[in-house]
Design a protein around this motif. Structure first.
Motif, short mmCIF file in Angstrom:
data_model
loop_
_atom_site.label_atom_id
_atom_site.label_comp_id
_atom_site.label_asym_id
_atom_site.label_seq_id
_atom_site.Cartn_x
_atom_site.Cartn_y
_atom_site.Cartn_z
N ARG A 76 9.72 -1.17 -59.75
CA ARG A 76 8.41 -1.36 -60.37
C ARG A 76 7.47 -0.27 -59.87
O ARG A 76 7.50 0.11 -58.69
CB ARG A 76 7.85 -2.74 -60.03
CG ARG A 76 6.40 -2.96 -60.49
CD ARG A 76 5.90 -4.33 -60.09
NE ARG A 76 6.56 -5.38 -60.86
CZ ARG A 76 6.62 -6.66 -60.48
NH1 ARG A 76 6.10 -7.02 -59.32
NH2 ARG A 76 7.23 -7.54 -61.25
N GLU A 111 9.07 0.31 -64.83
CA GLU A 111 9.50 -1.00 -64.32
C GLU A 111 10.73 -1.44 -65.09
O GLU A 111 10.80 -1.28 -66.31
CB GLU A 111 8.38 -2.04 -64.48
CG GLU A 111 8.78 -3.44 -64.00
CD GLU A 111 7.64 -4.44 -64.14
OE1 GLU A 111 7.92 -5.63 -64.42
OE2 GLU A 111 6.47 -4.01 -63.99
N LEU A 126 14.51 -7.79 -60.26
CA LEU A 126 13.66 -6.62 -60.41
C LEU A 126 14.34 -5.44 -59.72
O LEU A 126 14.58 -5.45 -58.51
CB LEU A 126 12.29 -6.87 -59.78
CG LEU A 126 11.31 -5.70 -59.81
CD1 LEU A 126 10.90 -5.36 -61.24
CD2 LEU A 126 10.09 -6.00 -58.94
#
Length: 219
Positions: A57, A47, A54
């Protein structure tokens, strides 16, 4: 999120794991007794965030000996970041990268001695010739090469007429080729991690590099 593709797809990044034991641990008897020493890179639930974004992940895959992983994706999806994680130059927010079953963060030099990494930055010295750059990179990797092998490596990336030129006098594309010439003298290194390896290469050089990567897989 970066996408992992099989052979035949476009590649912004490559991970190649050769089907050979490490150079210092070649089996002297039955190869079956040395299976655990065969190179294998495992990505376990990685991740990574950058800022508040982000990038990926739960990223998990296994690259056993003789595996070529091709990485593709739009700009900003984390391709270069993933490649740097695989080399140990960056740390993930979660998850691990394993080499032969051990965390590369703990292996460090034992992993890096088996690794060739060519990233976005070419890593060449402007005040050295193309030949000198390849020679020094080989020495840093404990690779013994002679002048003929270096000239051959540079020829295979289209720089046969520029072996003695200072790298600072070359174009950006030619400088990239000097960096890639390292691969042609690094067949003994089991793990190659390459960021956009085919950029700035002409058709003949692309073919030569693709052939060399394929040869490396079963060196």
């Amino acid at each position: 999120m970066p996408l992992l593709y099989g052979v035949g797809e476009r590649a912004d990044g490559l991970l190649a794991v050769a089907a050979l034991p490490t150079l210092t641990e070649r089996p002297m008897t039955d190869p079956k007794e040395n299976k655990t020493e065969m190179p294998r890179l495992t990505v376990d639930n990685l991740e990574l965030e950058r800022g508040e974004r982000l990038l990926f992940r739960g990223l998990t895959f296994d690259a056993a000996s003789g595996t070529l992983v091709r990485l593709a994706g739009a700009n900003g999806t984390g391709k270069t970041s993933l490649l740097r994680l695989l080399t140990g130059l960056m740390s993930a927010d979660a998850g691990r990268v394993l080499y032969k079953g051990k965390d590369i963060a703990k292996l460090r030099e034992d992993f890096h001695k088996d690794l060739v990494y060519i990233g976005h930055m070419n890593g060449v010295k402007d005040d050295l010739s193309a030949m000198e750059n390849v020679r020094i990179c080989a020495r840093m990797g404990n690779i013994i090469v002679n002048d003929e092998q270096i000239v051959e490596a540079l020829s295979r990336v289209g720089l046969a007429d520029f072996t003695e030129h200072l790298t600072g006098e070359l174009s950006q594309g030619q400088r990239r080729r000097v960096a890639l010439a390292r691969l042609f003298v690094s067949m003994s290194k089991p793990v190659w991690i390459l960021d956009e390896p085919f950029v700035a290469l002409d058709v003949a050089s692309v073919a030569n590099l693709a052939k060399t990567i394929a040869e490396h897989m079963y060196f």
